[in-house]
Scaffold this motif. Sequence first.
Motif, PDB file in Angstrom:
ATOM      1  N   ALA A  51     -54.283 129.550  21.507  1.00 43.83           N
ATOM      2  CA  ALA A  51     -55.120 130.594  20.913  1.00 43.83           C
ATOM      3  C   ALA A  51     -55.106 131.736  21.910  1.00 43.83           C
ATOM      4  CB  ALA A  51     -56.541 130.104  20.681  1.00 43.83           C
ATOM      5  N   ALA A  52     -55.058 132.973  21.410  1.00 43.29           N
ATOM      6  CA  ALA A  52     -54.991 134.118  22.327  1.00 43.29           C
ATOM      7  C   ALA A  52     -56.351 134.388  22.960  1.00 43.29           C
ATOM      8  CB  ALA A  52     -54.480 135.350  21.591  1.00 43.29           C
ATOM      9  N   THR A  53     -57.408 134.339  22.154  1.00 45.44           N
ATOM     10  CA  THR A  53     -58.764 134.604  22.657  1.00 45.44           C
ATOM     11  C   THR A  53     -59.718 133.567  22.080  1.00 45.44           C
ATOM     12  OG1 THR A  53     -59.550 135.982  20.821  1.00 45.44           O
ATOM     13  CG2 THR A  53     -58.258 137.096  22.539  1.00 45.44           C
ATOM     14  N   ILE A  54     -60.927 133.503  22.633  1.00 44.62           N
ATOM     15  CA  ILE A  54     -61.860 132.485  22.106  1.00 44.62           C
ATOM     16  C   ILE A  54     -62.256 132.782  20.662  1.00 44.62           C
ATOM     17  CG2 ILE A  54     -62.793 131.688  24.323  1.00 44.62           C
ATOM     18  CD1 ILE A  54     -65.421 133.204  23.488  1.00 44.62           C
ATOM     19  N   GLU A  59     -65.720 127.154  16.912  1.00 47.03           N
ATOM     20  CA  GLU A  59     -66.851 126.981  17.839  1.00 47.03           C
ATOM     21  C   GLU A  59     -66.807 125.614  18.522  1.00 47.03           C
ATOM     22  OE1 GLU A  59     -70.591 127.742  15.914  1.00 47.03           O
ATOM     23  OE2 GLU A  59     -70.019 129.792  15.401  1.00 47.03           O
ATOM     24  N   LYS A  60     -66.464 124.581  17.772  1.00 46.08           N
ATOM     25  CA  LYS A  60     -66.436 123.222  18.351  1.00 46.08           C
ATOM     26  C   LYS A  60     -65.390 123.136  19.452  1.00 46.08           C
ATOM     27  CE  LYS A  60     -68.593 120.103  15.193  1.00 46.08           C
ATOM     28  NZ  LYS A  60     -68.596 120.470  13.778  1.00 46.08           N
ATOM     29  N   ASP A  61     -64.231 123.762  19.228  1.00 44.23           N
ATOM     30  CA  ASP A  61     -63.160 123.727  20.232  1.00 44.23           C
ATOM     31  C   ASP A  61     -63.567 124.491  21.494  1.00 44.23           C
ATOM     32  OD1 ASP A  61     -61.570 122.185  18.616  1.00 44.23           O
ATOM     33  OD2 ASP A  61     -60.343 123.839  17.890  1.00 44.23           O
ATOM     34  N   VAL A  62     -64.281 125.616  21.296  1.00 44.20           N
ATOM     35  CA  VAL A  62     -64.762 126.377  22.460  1.00 44.20           C
ATOM     36  C   VAL A  62     -65.779 125.529  23.228  1.00 44.20           C
ATOM     37  CG1 VAL A  62     -66.018 128.432  23.241  1.00 44.20           C
ATOM     38  CG2 VAL A  62     -64.337 128.634  21.400  1.00 44.20           C
ATOM     39  N   GLY A  63     -66.656 124.858  22.484  1.00 42.41           N
ATOM     40  CA  GLY A  63     -67.647 123.972  23.127  1.00 42.41           C
ATOM     41  C   GLY A  63     -66.974 122.875  23.927  1.00 42.41           C
ATOM     42  N   ALA A  64     -65.950 122.260  23.318  1.00 47.80           N
ATOM     43  CA  ALA A  64     -65.235 121.167  23.999  1.00 47.80           C
ATOM     44  C   ALA A  64     -64.521 121.694  25.241  1.00 47.80           C
ATOM     45  CB  ALA A  64     -64.232 120.535  23.028  1.00 47.80           C
ATOM     46  N   LEU A  65     -63.956 122.907  25.142  1.00 47.53           N
ATOM     47  CA  LEU A  65     -63.277 123.504  26.296  1.00 47.53           C
ATOM     48  C   LEU A  65     -64.271 123.700  27.444  1.00 47.53           C
ATOM     49  CD1 LEU A  65     -60.879 125.008  27.692  1.00 47.53           C
ATOM     50  CD2 LEU A  65     -61.620 127.074  26.479  1.00 47.53           C
ATOM     51  N   TYR A  66     -65.430 124.259  27.131  1.00 48.56           N
ATOM     52  CA  TYR A  66     -66.410 124.545  28.194  1.00 48.56           C
ATOM     53  C   TYR A  66     -67.050 123.270  28.753  1.00 48.56           C
ATOM     54  CZ  TYR A  66     -65.897 129.511  28.656  1.00 48.56           C
ATOM     55  OH  TYR A  66     -65.383 130.748  28.955  1.00 48.56           O
ATOM     56  N   GLY A  92     -58.783 139.912  25.497  1.00 51.21           N
ATOM     57  CA  GLY A  92     -58.215 141.196  25.112  1.00 51.21           C
ATOM     58  C   GLY A  92     -57.873 142.070  26.310  1.00 51.21           C
ATOM     59  N   LYS A  93     -56.956 143.000  26.043  1.00 55.81           N
ATOM     60  CA  LYS A  93     -56.443 143.904  27.076  1.00 55.81           C
ATOM     61  C   LYS A  93     -57.564 144.708  27.732  1.00 55.81           C
ATOM     62  CE  LYS A  93     -52.772 147.329  27.296  1.00 55.81           C
ATOM     63  NZ  LYS A  93     -51.956 148.244  26.507  1.00 55.81           N
ATOM     64  N   GLN A  97     -57.412 140.943  30.130  1.00 60.63           N
ATOM     65  CA  GLN A  97     -56.620 139.733  29.876  1.00 60.63           C
ATOM     66  C   GLN A  97     -55.138 140.063  29.944  1.00 60.63           C
ATOM     67  OE1 GLN A  97     -57.053 137.966  25.962  1.00 60.63           O
ATOM     68  NE2 GLN A  97     -56.181 136.010  26.620  1.00 60.63           N
ATOM     69  N   VAL A  98     -54.412 139.349  30.775  1.00 60.39           N
ATOM     70  CA  VAL A  98     -52.974 139.577  30.943  1.00 60.39           C
ATOM     71  C   VAL A  98     -52.182 138.497  30.191  1.00 60.39           C
ATOM     72  CG1 VAL A  98     -51.088 139.703  32.611  1.00 60.39           C
ATOM     73  CG2 VAL A  98     -53.298 140.760  33.151  1.00 60.39           C
ATOM     74  N   VAL A  99     -52.548 137.250  30.382  1.00 58.47           N
ATOM     75  CA  VAL A  99     -51.848 136.153  29.698  1.00 58.47           C
ATOM     76  C   VAL A  99     -52.589 135.845  28.397  1.00 58.47           C
ATOM     77  CG1 VAL A  99     -51.107 133.748  29.838  1.00 58.47           C
ATOM     78  CG2 VAL A  99     -51.040 135.196  31.886  1.00 58.47           C
TER      79      VAL A  99
END
Length: 157
Positions: A51-54, A59-66, A92-93, A97-99
Amino acid sequence: MTEGEGGCLFCKIARGEIPSKKVYEDANVFAFLDINPRNPGHTLVIPKKHAATILEMGEKDVGALYERVRYVAAGVQAGTKADGLSIVQSNGKAAGQVVTHVHVHIIPRYLSEGPVSLEGVLGVKKMADETLDGIAASIKKSIGNGSEETGESDFDF
Ligand code: 5GP
Ligand code: ZN
């Protein structure tokens, strides 16, 4: 195969196609040392699913990541004996955000260094109370209604 899966630098790192100093891996996340560390132990935690950005993640995947960021961060702090940690994630630029594969920076911080706060990155902008009310109202209206409008900002700064 999407461009993200095929050509993305961090997808390649997560798949082990490009070498990295891995510190942690499970089914969903991969954590490794930043190639240009801002301090010793500077670690990046990425989701394995591109995914490029959150805002492209559920939401569940962001929660699991954090959750995993919290887990890895404890190891980074203990492993480097840092006094504190900066946890940074740019989208975002405009945010620097570079990568373009979501990555959370965990940066060990020391009382002996400076500047230690967010002010080292972005200066404080004085804003009138009515301006703050307008900004809060606009954000409140947008939260939860699925609106992800982009374009010119309505606010002067
Ligand atoms: P951004 O500026 O996008 O938030 O951060 C990208 C980070 O990825 C930078 O801190 C940069 O040093 C790191 N980085 C870029 N390419 C590589 C690489 O090939 N390997 C590793 N380990 N880190 C990288
Ligand atoms: Zn990717």
